[in-house]
Design a protein around this motif. Structure first.
Motif, PDB file in Angstrom:
ATOM      1  N   VAL A  64      -3.391  35.153   9.525  1.00 24.75           N
ATOM      2  CA  VAL A  64      -4.660  34.802   9.291  1.00 24.75           C
ATOM      3  C   VAL A  64      -4.817  35.574   7.722  1.00 24.75           C
ATOM      4  CG1 VAL A  64      -7.017  34.754   9.595  1.00 24.75           C
ATOM      5  CG2 VAL A  64      -5.527  34.220  11.297  1.00 24.75           C
ATOM      6  N   GLU A  65      -4.694  35.034   6.680  1.00 24.68           N
ATOM      7  CA  GLU A  65      -5.075  35.887   5.390  1.00 24.68           C
ATOM      8  C   GLU A  65      -5.975  35.098   4.582  1.00 24.68           C
ATOM      9  OE1 GLU A  65      -1.247  35.858   3.327  1.00 24.68           O
ATOM     10  OE2 GLU A  65      -0.594  34.158   4.232  1.00 24.68           O
ATOM     11  N   TYR A  66      -5.901  35.362   3.364  1.00 20.75           N
ATOM     12  CA  TYR A  66      -6.907  34.997   2.243  1.00 20.75           C
ATOM     13  C   TYR A  66      -6.267  35.052   1.063  1.00 20.75           C
ATOM     14  CZ  TYR A  66     -11.198  34.868  -0.748  1.00 20.75           C
ATOM     15  OH  TYR A  66     -12.217  34.588  -1.465  1.00 20.75           O
ATOM     16  N   SER A  67      -6.503  34.121   0.160  1.00 20.83           N
ATOM     17  CA  SER A  67      -5.702  34.077  -1.173  1.00 20.83           C
ATOM     18  C   SER A  67      -6.741  33.791  -2.504  1.00 20.83           C
ATOM     19  CB  SER A  67      -4.756  33.007  -1.452  1.00 20.83           C
ATOM     20  OG  SER A  67      -4.188  33.030  -2.556  1.00 20.83           O
ATOM     21  N   HIS A  68      -6.905  34.632  -3.366  1.00 27.18           N
ATOM     22  CA  HIS A  68      -7.791  34.603  -4.577  1.00 27.18           C
ATOM     23  C   HIS A  68      -7.315  33.063  -5.525  1.00 27.18           C
ATOM     24  CE1 HIS A  68      -9.806  38.073  -3.906  1.00 27.18           C
ATOM     25  NE2 HIS A  68      -8.798  38.848  -3.984  1.00 27.18           N
ATOM     26  N   THR A  69      -5.981  32.689  -5.156  1.00 23.54           N
ATOM     27  CA  THR A  69      -5.667  31.549  -5.932  1.00 23.54           C
ATOM     28  C   THR A  69      -5.945  30.079  -5.262  1.00 23.54           C
ATOM     29  OG1 THR A  69      -3.299  31.369  -4.565  1.00 23.54           O
ATOM     30  CG2 THR A  69      -3.800  33.043  -6.495  1.00 23.54           C
ATOM     31  N   VAL A  70      -6.766  29.926  -4.092  1.00 24.68           N
ATOM     32  CA  VAL A  70      -6.977  28.812  -3.238  1.00 24.68           C
ATOM     33  C   VAL A  70      -8.334  28.743  -3.279  1.00 24.68           C
ATOM     34  CG1 VAL A  70      -4.915  28.659  -2.075  1.00 24.68           C
ATOM     35  CG2 VAL A  70      -7.019  29.570  -1.154  1.00 24.68           C
ATOM     36  N   ASP A  71      -8.990  27.239  -2.889  1.00 29.03           N
ATOM     37  CA  ASP A  71     -10.158  27.160  -2.442  1.00 29.03           C
ATOM     38  C   ASP A  71     -10.408  27.069  -1.210  1.00 29.03           C
ATOM     39  OD1 ASP A  71     -11.228  27.157  -5.230  1.00 29.03           O
ATOM     40  OD2 ASP A  71     -11.580  25.002  -5.267  1.00 29.03           O
ATOM     41  N   GLU A  72     -11.570  27.402  -0.517  1.00 28.33           N
ATOM     42  CA  GLU A  72     -11.850  27.182   0.776  1.00 28.33           C
ATOM     43  C   GLU A  72     -11.541  25.916   1.411  1.00 28.33           C
ATOM     44  OE1 GLU A  72     -11.972  29.553   4.071  1.00 28.33           O
ATOM     45  OE2 GLU A  72     -13.232  30.481   2.329  1.00 28.33           O
ATOM     46  N   ALA A  73     -11.093  25.741   2.518  1.00 23.48           N
ATOM     47  CA  ALA A  73     -10.879  24.622   3.307  1.00 23.48           C
ATOM     48  C   ALA A  73     -12.066  23.743   3.337  1.00 23.48           C
ATOM     49  CB  ALA A  73     -10.139  24.625   4.666  1.00 23.48           C
ATOM     50  N   GLY A  74     -12.038  22.560   2.907  1.00 25.64           N
ATOM     51  CA  GLY A  74     -13.389  21.690   2.818  1.00 25.64           C
ATOM     52  C   GLY A  74     -14.419  21.786   1.563  1.00 25.64           C
ATOM     53  N   ALA A  75     -13.791  22.721   0.793  1.00 21.47           N
ATOM     54  CA  ALA A  75     -14.918  23.105  -0.490  1.00 21.47           C
ATOM     55  C   ALA A  75     -14.970  21.782  -1.258  1.00 21.47           C
ATOM     56  CB  ALA A  75     -14.520  24.419  -0.880  1.00 21.47           C
ATOM     57  N   ALA A  76     -16.245  21.679  -2.076  1.00 18.61           N
ATOM     58  CA  ALA A  76     -16.084  20.894  -3.236  1.00 18.61           C
ATOM     59  C   ALA A  76     -15.262  21.442  -4.197  1.00 18.61           C
ATOM     60  CB  ALA A  76     -17.364  20.982  -3.634  1.00 18.61           C
ATOM     61  N   CYS A  77     -14.643  20.405  -4.720  1.00 19.50           N
ATOM     62  CA  CYS A  77     -13.589  20.738  -5.623  1.00 19.50           C
ATOM     63  C   CYS A  77     -13.608  19.966  -6.978  1.00 19.50           C
ATOM     64  CB  CYS A  77     -12.195  20.823  -5.130  1.00 19.50           C
ATOM     65  SG  CYS A  77     -10.794  21.246  -5.996  1.00 19.50           S
ATOM     66  N   THR A  78     -13.603  20.588  -8.195  1.00 23.19           N
ATOM     67  CA  THR A  78     -13.256  20.041  -9.376  1.00 23.19           C
ATOM     68  C   THR A  78     -11.721  20.335  -9.808  1.00 23.19           C
ATOM     69  OG1 THR A  78     -15.607  20.069  -9.947  1.00 23.19           O
ATOM     70  CG2 THR A  78     -13.978  19.563 -11.729  1.00 23.19           C
ATOM     71  N   PRO A  79     -11.020  19.141 -10.083  1.00 17.75           N
ATOM     72  CA  PRO A  79      -9.603  19.437 -10.271  1.00 17.75           C
ATOM     73  C   PRO A  79      -9.528  20.096 -11.730  1.00 17.75           C
ATOM     74  CG  PRO A  79      -9.679  17.093  -9.737  1.00 17.75           C
ATOM     75  CD  PRO A  79     -11.153  17.612  -9.881  1.00 17.75           C
ATOM     76  N   GLY A  80      -8.618  21.381 -11.710  1.00 18.99           N
ATOM     77  CA  GLY A  80      -8.645  22.350 -12.643  1.00 18.99           C
ATOM     78  C   GLY A  80      -9.386  23.384 -12.875  1.00 18.99           C
ATOM     79  N   ARG A  81     -10.328  23.670 -12.072  1.00 15.91           N
ATOM     80  CA  ARG A  81     -11.276  24.544 -12.196  1.00 15.91           C
ATOM     81  C   ARG A  81     -10.524  25.699 -11.513  1.00 15.91           C
ATOM     82  NH1 ARG A  81     -13.876  26.207  -8.182  1.00 15.91           N
ATOM     83  NH2 ARG A  81     -13.899  24.200  -7.080  1.00 15.91           N
ATOM     84  N   LYS A  82     -11.126  27.120 -11.966  1.00 16.09           N
ATOM     85  CA  LYS A  82     -10.467  28.272 -11.491  1.00 16.09           C
ATOM     86  C   LYS A  82     -10.939  28.192  -9.988  1.00 16.09           C
ATOM     87  CE  LYS A  82     -10.759  33.398 -12.112  1.00 16.09           C
ATOM     88  NZ  LYS A  82     -11.420  34.191 -12.728  1.00 16.09           N
ATOM     89  N   ALA A  83      -9.958  28.802  -9.226  1.00 17.69           N
ATOM     90  CA  ALA A  83      -9.950  29.138  -7.854  1.00 17.69           C
ATOM     91  C   ALA A  83     -11.262  29.892  -7.476  1.00 17.69           C
ATOM     92  CB  ALA A  83      -8.652  29.495  -7.255  1.00 17.69           C
ATOM     93  N   THR A  84     -11.816  29.721  -6.540  1.00 22.09           N
ATOM     94  CA  THR A  84     -12.944  30.328  -5.779  1.00 22.09           C
ATOM     95  C   THR A  84     -12.424  31.469  -4.752  1.00 22.09           C
ATOM     96  OG1 THR A  84     -13.539  28.879  -4.450  1.00 22.09           O
ATOM     97  CG2 THR A  84     -14.727  28.798  -6.521  1.00 22.09           C
ATOM     98  N   GLY A  85     -11.267  31.230  -4.271  1.00 24.23           N
ATOM     99  CA  GLY A  85     -10.684  32.269  -3.226  1.00 24.23           C
ATOM    100  C   GLY A  85     -11.120  31.590  -2.015  1.00 24.23           C
TER     101      GLY A  85
END
Length: 553
Positions: A64-85
């Motif tokens: 169970v880890e975390y990454s600053h390069t991804v968005d949270e599961a199920g998060a609203a997303c706009t393609p190409g936007r900077k990752a929120t972690g």
């Protein structure tokens, strides 16, 4: 054999000279200074074995880890936007049936299903656990993609296999036209298929969910009302299904035994029995069938290690666990012989991780939640706009924190607080103790953490703050005797045996790592270890003394 140390092997072989493990040490190559991955948790440990890579190239630092390069599961997303972690949780919550009712309790308590995709047991009610042998993994239906972290570039869920930064030995073998198989404790270990595989480079993956409710062979849940990983008698039953899968594969069938497919070129399994026996304070070791056909368990006994006549030795539960895994390994060796495969099969026995502490007198359990809350509260006093500095982290017998502010100043703030903080814990007898430095022996923060792992500072995957615990410290409640994930000798010093045709008996004391298993397997199969990207990036070598065996193939 998860949890099994080299010292466990030494103890067992000395007292059981006619055991399967003893025979393998006498006739094979024993590596007495083998180390697991660091961190030594199950996922980075298993991934290291399958890829030849450490977290710096695989990108896998913990279950169970975390990454600053991804968005949270199920998060609203706009393609190409900077990752929120976001959290990267490739574990039992990813099962397609991650929540089924407790078969005993009338409350709202649940377990994930033993049959993670619902193809064997209706509504996840596993009242005939032996039917689990029919379980098949389907990369499209066995897991729930809504639980996966999201790729901010595409806004699509990242599958466990595509999260890996390195390819796997299964991919290389599968691409060469060889059949592959593996049995493990979670369906999400489909990650071992490797990136770009579509989850299909392991031809026969068998992964009944270990976090599901433990059910005795007659369909009645164990009276302890717990999962397979917290009752050692149940763990043996659970591991037994994977043993049967291997025996069926040795005989040239698929894991269920139903279909003739030919013996795989690569196959094997993961034992949990030893690991559970090391961690649980008290648990029954044996499932007992009564005259009326129902089942019960033996009386609970002490888990972990004990001091006997000045020597630290496995206690009754752990001793029983070692007997069990040795007997099951013996069944596999006998099956190989019956199938006429002895002259063409190499057996490798190792572990994803060890367990620490081995000496129960060194145990100190500390709850990490209050420490995290205190750090966030101290930070918020001068940063009211960012009250949560630590946004993620799993602390077993190490410390790792991911921060909302990734500056060096923020990382140093956490490091300083941890080092100056005096923590309250409990010893093995559940008596209060005070521990300096939050229970840590060394801390790496920001650029130092990146340098520790050998990654760029802006890698995004590694913990922003990483800490080695004082030996014996476990961040948990007082129910555990030990944990894994850390970097003390008990966590990482595991067994490593290689036995097979053209491998001369030898005891190798030079340091080796479990990452060397993957290139060794490919070499033994006559494939090029350099097909593994981790071998190219890290220079991972075939285990010493095996090259001649590969040439003699």
């Amino acid at each position: 054999m998860d949890g099994m140390h080299q010292s466990d092997l030494d103890w067992y072989v000395a007292r059981h000279p006619h055991s399967t493990l003893a025979r393998l040490t006498r006739h094979g190559r024993e590596y007495t200074n083998a180390l697991s991955a660091n961190p030594s948790d199950s996922d980075p440990g298993g991934t290291a074995i399958m890829t030849g890579g450490n977290p710096k190239t695989t990108g896998v630092y913990y279950d169970v880890e975390y990454s600053h390069t991804v968005d949270e599961a199920g998060a609203a997303c706009t393609p190409g936007r900077k990752a929120t972690g976001g959290d990267v949780i490739y574990d039992s919550p990813d099962d397609a049936l991650a929540s089924v009712p407790d078969l005993i309790s009338t409350s709202t308590s649940t377990f994930p299903s033993f049959d993670e995709n619902g193809s064997v047991f209706a509504n996840g009610a596993d009242t005939n656990p032996a039917a689990i042998m029919k379980l098949t993994f389907d990369p499209k239906t066995s897991l729930d993609p809504a639980t996966f972290p999201v790729d901010p570039a595409t806004c699509r869920p990242i599958t466990p296999w595509d999260y890996l930064g390195d390819n796997t030995l299964f991919q290389v073998a599968h691409a060469a036209g060889l059949r592959t198989a593996w049995s493990d404790k979670h369906a999400v270990y489909a990650s071992f298929n490797g990136p770009g595989s579509d989850g299909r480079s392991i031809d026969d993956l068998f992964a009944p969910e270990i976090d599901s409710q433990a059910v005795m062979p007659d369909g009645v849940p164990y009276p302890q009302d717990d999962d397979w990983a917290h009752i050692d008698a149940a763990t043996k039953q659970y591991d037994g299904y994977k043993v049967q899968a291997v025996l069926n594969e040795i005989a040239g069938r698929d894991h269920s035994g139903a279909t003739e497919v030919g013996t795989p070129a690569i196959f094997g399994m993961n034992f949990q029995t030893v690991s559970v026996a090391q961690k649980i304070r008290s648990t029954p070791t044996t499932l007992i069938k009564k005259a009326d056909g129902s089942y019960t368990t033996s009386a609970p006994q002490a888990g972990g290690y004990a001091w006997v006549d000045g020597e630290l030795v496995p206690g009754p539960v752990l001793s029983s666990a070692l007997d069990y895994v040795d007997a099951q390994l013996g069944r596999m060796v006998s099956g190989i012989h019956r199938a006429g495969l002895t002259g063409s099969t190499t057996i490798i026995v190792t572990a994803k991780h060890g367990q620490s502490p081995q000496d129960p007198n060194k145990l100190v359990t500390i709850k990490d939640g209050p420490i995290v809350s205190a750090i966030n509260a101290a930070w918020a006093q001068t940063h009211p706009g960012n009250p949560s500095l630590i946004v993620a982290g799993t602390d077993d017998d190490l410390w790792q924190s991911y921060l909302s502010d990734t500056s060096q100043a923020a990382a140093d703030f956490v490091k300083t607080y941890l080092w100056d903080h005096t923590a309250q814990g409990l010893d093995v007898n559940k008596q209060p103790v005070t521990v300096q430095h939050s229970g840590l022996a060394e801390i790496w923060a920001g650029a130092d953490a990146a340098a520790f792992f050998g990654t760029p500072v802006d890698d995004g995957h590694h913990p922003d703050v990483f800490g080695k615990v004082q030996e014996g410290v476990v961040y948990a409640g007082p129910t555990k005797l030990a944990e894994h994930g850390g970097m003390n000798p008990g966590d990482r010093h595991v067994l490593m045996l290689v036995a097979g045709p053209h491998i001369a008996a030898h005891v190798e004391s030079a340091p080796v790592e479990t990452t060397q298993v993957a290139p060794t397997v490919l070499s033994l199969l006559g494939l090029d270890p350099r097909e593994l990207t981790a071998v190219q990036k890290e220079g991972t070598q075939v285990l010493p003394g095996i090259a001649g065996a590969a040439r003699g193939r």
